[in-house]
Design a protein around this motif. Structure first.
Motif, PDB file in Angstrom:
ATOM      1  N   VAL A 154     122.436  -5.907 -30.269  1.00 25.26           N
ATOM      2  CA  VAL A 154     122.993  -6.206 -31.594  1.00 25.26           C
ATOM      3  C   VAL A 154     121.873  -6.353 -32.623  1.00 25.26           C
ATOM      4  CG1 VAL A 154     124.200  -7.986 -32.932  1.00 25.26           C
ATOM      5  CG2 VAL A 154     125.168  -7.169 -30.769  1.00 25.26           C
ATOM      6  N   PHE A 155     120.838  -7.088 -32.279  1.00 25.39           N
ATOM      7  CA  PHE A 155     119.735  -7.258 -33.227  1.00 25.39           C
ATOM      8  C   PHE A 155     118.968  -5.953 -33.390  1.00 25.39           C
ATOM      9  CE2 PHE A 155     121.024 -11.471 -33.152  1.00 25.39           C
ATOM     10  CZ  PHE A 155     120.342 -12.198 -34.105  1.00 25.39           C
ATOM     11  N   GLY A 156     118.886  -5.159 -32.321  1.00 27.08           N
ATOM     12  CA  GLY A 156     118.272  -3.840 -32.429  1.00 27.08           C
ATOM     13  C   GLY A 156     119.034  -2.954 -33.383  1.00 27.08           C
ATOM     14  N   TYR A 157     120.350  -2.951 -33.253  1.00 24.10           N
ATOM     15  CA  TYR A 157     121.175  -2.147 -34.157  1.00 24.10           C
ATOM     16  C   TYR A 157     121.032  -2.633 -35.604  1.00 24.10           C
ATOM     17  CZ  TYR A 157     125.111  -0.184 -36.618  1.00 24.10           C
ATOM     18  OH  TYR A 157     125.878   0.453 -37.553  1.00 24.10           O
ATOM     19  N   ALA A 158     121.052  -3.949 -35.799  1.00 27.53           N
ATOM     20  CA  ALA A 158     120.938  -4.499 -37.157  1.00 27.53           C
ATOM     21  C   ALA A 158     119.626  -4.065 -37.808  1.00 27.53           C
ATOM     22  CB  ALA A 158     121.048  -6.024 -37.129  1.00 27.53           C
ATOM     23  N   PHE A 159     118.527  -4.133 -37.072  1.00 30.67           N
ATOM     24  CA  PHE A 159     117.234  -3.765 -37.643  1.00 30.67           C
ATOM     25  C   PHE A 159     117.100  -2.253 -37.794  1.00 30.67           C
ATOM     26  CE2 PHE A 159     115.854  -7.870 -38.173  1.00 30.67           C
ATOM     27  CZ  PHE A 159     114.528  -7.938 -38.544  1.00 30.67           C
ATOM     28  N   LEU A 160     117.574  -1.488 -36.813  1.00 30.61           N
ATOM     29  CA  LEU A 160     117.527  -0.038 -36.918  1.00 30.61           C
ATOM     30  C   LEU A 160     118.322   0.428 -38.135  1.00 30.61           C
ATOM     31  CD1 LEU A 160     116.685   2.690 -35.579  1.00 30.61           C
ATOM     32  CD2 LEU A 160     118.893   2.633 -34.428  1.00 30.61           C
ATOM     33  N   SER A 161     119.496  -0.124 -38.321  1.00 27.91           N
ATOM     34  CA  SER A 161     120.358   0.245 -39.443  1.00 27.91           C
ATOM     35  C   SER A 161     119.722  -0.137 -40.779  1.00 27.91           C
ATOM     36  CB  SER A 161     121.711  -0.454 -39.287  1.00 27.91           C
ATOM     37  OG  SER A 161     122.525  -0.209 -40.384  1.00 27.91           O
ATOM     38  N   SER A 162     119.179  -1.341 -40.859  1.00 28.44           N
ATOM     39  CA  SER A 162     118.541  -1.794 -42.091  1.00 28.44           C
ATOM     40  C   SER A 162     117.321  -0.939 -42.429  1.00 28.44           C
ATOM     41  CB  SER A 162     118.144  -3.262 -41.955  1.00 28.44           C
ATOM     42  OG  SER A 162     117.524  -3.725 -43.121  1.00 28.44           O
ATOM     43  N   SER A 184     102.591  -1.370 -52.028  1.00 28.11           N
ATOM     44  CA  SER A 184     102.627  -0.048 -51.389  1.00 28.11           C
ATOM     45  C   SER A 184     102.663  -0.184 -49.866  1.00 28.11           C
ATOM     46  CB  SER A 184     101.410   0.784 -51.798  1.00 28.11           C
ATOM     47  OG  SER A 184     101.441   1.044 -53.182  1.00 28.11           O
ATOM     48  N   PHE A 185     101.891  -1.114 -49.333  1.00 30.49           N
ATOM     49  CA  PHE A 185     101.892  -1.369 -47.889  1.00 30.49           C
ATOM     50  C   PHE A 185     103.266  -1.865 -47.424  1.00 30.49           C
ATOM     51  CE2 PHE A 185     101.525  -4.651 -44.585  1.00 30.49           C
ATOM     52  CZ  PHE A 185     101.115  -3.858 -43.518  1.00 30.49           C
ATOM     53  N   VAL A 186     103.831  -2.832 -48.121  1.00 33.55           N
ATOM     54  CA  VAL A 186     105.132  -3.394 -47.755  1.00 33.55           C
ATOM     55  C   VAL A 186     106.236  -2.346 -47.872  1.00 33.55           C
ATOM     56  CG1 VAL A 186     106.876  -5.118 -48.393  1.00 33.55           C
ATOM     57  CG2 VAL A 186     104.465  -5.764 -48.266  1.00 33.55           C
ATOM     58  N   ASP A 187     106.117  -1.475 -48.874  1.00 36.70           N
ATOM     59  CA  ASP A 187     107.122  -0.418 -49.058  1.00 36.70           C
ATOM     60  C   ASP A 187     107.190   0.525 -47.858  1.00 36.70           C
ATOM     61  OD1 ASP A 187     107.828  -1.438 -51.506  1.00 36.70           O
ATOM     62  OD2 ASP A 187     106.795   0.103 -52.678  1.00 36.70           O
ATOM     63  N   VAL A 188     106.126   0.619 -47.094  1.00 36.16           N
ATOM     64  CA  VAL A 188     106.119   1.426 -45.872  1.00 36.16           C
ATOM     65  C   VAL A 188     106.369   0.542 -44.648  1.00 36.16           C
ATOM     66  CG1 VAL A 188     104.684   2.890 -44.387  1.00 36.16           C
ATOM     67  CG2 VAL A 188     104.599   3.169 -46.874  1.00 36.16           C
ATOM     68  N   ALA A 189     105.691  -0.607 -44.598  1.00 36.94           N
ATOM     69  CA  ALA A 189     105.748  -1.462 -43.409  1.00 36.94           C
ATOM     70  C   ALA A 189     107.135  -2.025 -43.134  1.00 36.94           C
ATOM     71  CB  ALA A 189     104.736  -2.609 -43.540  1.00 36.94           C
ATOM     72  N   VAL A 190     107.846  -2.455 -44.158  1.00 33.27           N
ATOM     73  CA  VAL A 190     109.155  -3.071 -43.929  1.00 33.27           C
ATOM     74  C   VAL A 190     110.181  -2.061 -43.417  1.00 33.27           C
ATOM     75  CG1 VAL A 190     111.115  -4.238 -45.016  1.00 33.27           C
ATOM     76  CG2 VAL A 190     108.801  -5.095 -45.382  1.00 33.27           C
ATOM     77  N   PRO A 191     110.419  -0.953 -44.117  1.00 31.63           N
ATOM     78  CA  PRO A 191     111.446  -0.046 -43.605  1.00 31.63           C
ATOM     79  C   PRO A 191     111.108   0.564 -42.244  1.00 31.63           C
ATOM     80  CG  PRO A 191     110.526   0.815 -45.665  1.00 31.63           C
ATOM     81  CD  PRO A 191     109.898  -0.510 -45.415  1.00 31.63           C
ATOM     82  N   PHE A 192     109.864   1.028 -42.093  1.00 35.31           N
ATOM     83  CA  PHE A 192     109.490   1.639 -40.816  1.00 35.31           C
ATOM     84  C   PHE A 192     109.325   0.577 -39.730  1.00 35.31           C
ATOM     85  CE2 PHE A 192     108.569   5.146 -43.663  1.00 35.31           C
ATOM     86  CZ  PHE A 192     109.169   6.193 -42.969  1.00 35.31           C
ATOM     87  N   GLY A 193     108.890  -0.627 -40.116  1.00 30.72           N
ATOM     88  CA  GLY A 193     108.830  -1.733 -39.155  1.00 30.72           C
ATOM     89  C   GLY A 193     110.211  -2.089 -38.636  1.00 30.72           C
ATOM     90  N   GLU A 194     111.174  -2.226 -39.550  1.00 24.32           N
ATOM     91  CA  GLU A 194     112.546  -2.521 -39.129  1.00 24.32           C
ATOM     92  C   GLU A 194     113.088  -1.403 -38.232  1.00 24.32           C
ATOM     93  OE1 GLU A 194     114.228  -5.215 -42.847  1.00 24.32           O
ATOM     94  OE2 GLU A 194     114.693  -3.079 -42.804  1.00 24.32           O
TER      95      GLU A 194
END
Length: 191
Positions: A41-49, A91-101
């Motif tokens: 469930v948490f995997g799906y939530a983060f993958l989706s986000s 700029s770092f966060v703009d890449v790190a957050v979406p790809f990290g999630e």
């Protein structure tokens, strides 16, 4: 023998000592299914986000960093303001957050590098906890609960439950040693 007695006999024991205090317990054998459910469930939530952010045209964390923390009495207001005003960091966060999630979600879903994924999930949720600072209903909110669940996923070695970590950890080298026997510190990121 009834299935209830069988379940009790096959229950999982756990124990830990931290700061001189020992806690122990006994989990029901069905607990593995619930730990798996949390991971998925948490995997799906983060993958989706993460996927939503990656596919969104022009998504940026700039507004979140600049606005949210500064308007709600956040104890880390200065840090969030610095992050918002520092272009290379945005700029770092703009890449790190979406790809990290995205990577955290994918890792949890397939059960690979689960402890590493759960650590970063807990880190991101800690940042969201302070970014979304709101304690009018107490210090425990959904962001805080996410942190605890990610830590539980890591602690229970959820990647070993119908996950790829189970197979990666038991990979045998030519000398007969498993991956974890040869490199025991990998236990901090696998499992």
């Amino acid at each position: 023998m009834s299935s209830i007695q069988s379940s009790k006999q096959s229950a999982n024991r756990f124990e830990s000592t931290l700061g001189g205090i020992t806690v122990n317990g006994q989990a029901h054998s069905l607990s593995a299914w619930f730990v798996l459910a949390l991971r998925l469930v948490f995997g799906y939530a983060f993958l989706s986000s993460g996927l939503d952010k990656v596919l969104a045209s022009g998504w940026t964390a700039q507004g979140y960093l600049a606005g949210v923390a500064a308007t709600n009495g956040n104890p880390l207001e200065g840090m969030f303001a610095w992050m918002a005003d520092t272009s290379w960091f945005v700029s770092f966060v703009d890449v790190a957050v979406p790809f990290g999630e995205l990577l955290i979600g994918l890792g949890l879903i397939v059960g690979l590098l689960v402890r590493l994924a759960a650590f970063w999930g807990a880190f991101i949720m800690t940042m969201f906890y302070f970014g979304n600072w709101s304690i009018e209903h107490g210090i425990v909110n959904s962001d805080f609960a996410y942190v605890i669940v990610f830590l539980a996923i890591a602690a229970f070695g959820a990647g070993r439950i119908i996950g790829l970590d189970r197979y990666v950890e038991t990979y045998e080298f030519a000398d007969g040693q498993t991956l974890l026997e040869k490199y025991p510190r990998l236990d901090y990121i696998l499992g």
